[in-house]
Design an enzyme around this catalytic site. Structure first.
Site: not given
Ligand code: AMP
Length: 395
Positions: A7, A90, A179, A239, A382
């Site tokens: 990732n 990813r 996600h 965020r 994940e």
């Protein structure tokens, strides 16, 4: 089979070396400060963590450092890199090109490049990770797994924004959602836990530093809270989530901000950090609120309010709900947050069992016996999804 999961961020690179069959993790770690100086954090289950300062002018040196430590006599877990069967990456944004994971070839790379305007912060970094791996492991199969792919089943009424249609037709402006790998894992687990019915309506709440919800009918996403980018939806650590676009013009005019400054405020200085002024971390907010900090409490209340509103919205969108899933840092671990998120939803047939809910980080059913809707805590995985896709495509 053994798979290396990568990732890659702009100055960091996370890795996990694991079995796609058993989910066993042999080693994992993080290369940080790439392009600055370089540090490798490496851990192997059951052993002490290793931290090494290694020069990493680019992602290539970072990948090289990962391979070196994996085969290192003292800190490694394999004798040779031949034991790495495939590499899974990813990738943030697959745009409309990718509805599932894909074996990386020139066409796949070109398509990821085409998505850079949609994921300008992440896709270039993901590509650096891919290219660095191709350079040092030219003969290993590499697979791209997209954060957006699982959401591509949304109907047009969910993904279309109410702006001139030409921006969708000419510029790919639509809701994508993120996600996706997490939503895919937990929604599939939820269907299993429901006993694999032919029809199911599941609301997945991925609540962590970044947060998003998805509505899944029969295992397929019909709506999700994030949008063209991961700034949309519920408030997050830093965020803003959804805001009135007028705020952007108003603040830019008032303070003379350029768009970069404005977006930095919305991405890095907003969310629960922005409201509280305390922290983006929910544990810090819990502690501050317990000590009487009113803005920390307001930030938590706002988060609960917006997530709860979306749970209601998705039940309405799906015409009911069989299960609500809580996952990611907050969803898996915050007993208090889960309780608050379903408080008052008894009219929808949602009732939590406060004793069963006293669980953290393990799969659990936490609804009351007389709750019509199941409430599942499902730790997301994940990496396992990426490893499984990688293994399947590499074969
Ligand atoms: P993630 O991005 O999924 O790693 O989630 C990180 C967030 O989960 C941080 O804001 C943490 O404070 C939060 N978190 C982790 N454990 C707990 C806990 N026991 N209670 C409340 N929040 C938690």
């Amino acid at each position: 089979m053994k798979v290396l999961i990568i990732n890659a961020g702009s100055s960091s690179l996370k890795y996990q070396f694991m079995s796609p069959d058993t989910g066993d993790v042999y080693a994992k770690g993080l290369c940080e400060r790439i392009g600055i100086d370089g540090r490798l954090n490496h851990s192997v289950p059951g052993r002490d963590k290793v931290v090494q300062d290694i020069a990493m002018p680019s992602h290539s040196e970072a990948i090289q450092a990962v391979l070196s430590i994996l085969v290192d006599e003292t800190n490694g877990v394999i004798k040779s890199t031949d034991e790495i069967d495939a590499v899974g990456h990813r990738v943030l944004h697959g745009g409309m090109a990718f509805t599932e994971s894909c074996l990386i070839d020139d066409a796949c790379i070109a398509a990821i490049e085409k998505c850079i305007p949609l994921g300008p912060l992440h896709n270039p970094a993901n590509l650096m990770g891919i290219r660095a791996c191709q350079a040092v492991m030219p003969n290993k199969p590499q697979v791209a797994v997209f954060d957006t792919a699982f959401h591509m089943t949304m109907p047009a009424k969910a993904y279309t924004y109410a702006i001139p249609y030409e921006y969708y037709e000419n510029d790919d402006v639509r809701r994508y959602g993120f996600h996706g790998t997490s939503h895919r894992y937990v929604s599939a687990r939820a269907v299993d836990m429901l006993g694999n019915p032919e029809h199911s309506k599941v609301i997945c709440c991925h609540l962590g530093n970044g947060s998003s919800l998805s509505a899944c009918v029969d295992g397929k996403v019909v709506d999700t809270t994030m949008g063209l980018g991961p700034l949309a939806g519920v408030p997050m650590g830093t965020r803003s989530g959804d805001i009135d676009a007028t705020i952007i013009e108003y603040l830019m005019d008032r303070y003379g901000y350029d768009i970069k400054t404005m977006m930095n405020i919305l991405n890095k200085k907003s969310g629960v950090l922005g409201i509280s002024g305390v922290s983006s971390d929910f544990r810090d907010l819990d502690n501050a609120a317990a000590e009487g900090n009113e803005r920390a409490q307001l930030a938590l209340d706002k988060f609960v309010y917006e997530v709860k509103k979306d749970i209601g919205a998705y039940a309405a969108a799906m015409g009911g709900c069989d299960a609500i899933v809580f996952t990611a840092g907050v969803g898996e671990n915050s007993i208090d947050m889960r309780e608050k998120l379903v408080e008052g939803l008894e009219y929808m047939g949602v009732k939590i069992d406060p004793v069963k809910n006293k669980t953290r980080g393990v799969e659990a059913e936490v609804q009351a016996d007389d709750s019509r809707v199941k409430i599942f805590v499902i730790p997301t995985n994940e990496e396992l999804m990426i490893a499984k896709d990688t293994a399947a495509l590499a074969k």
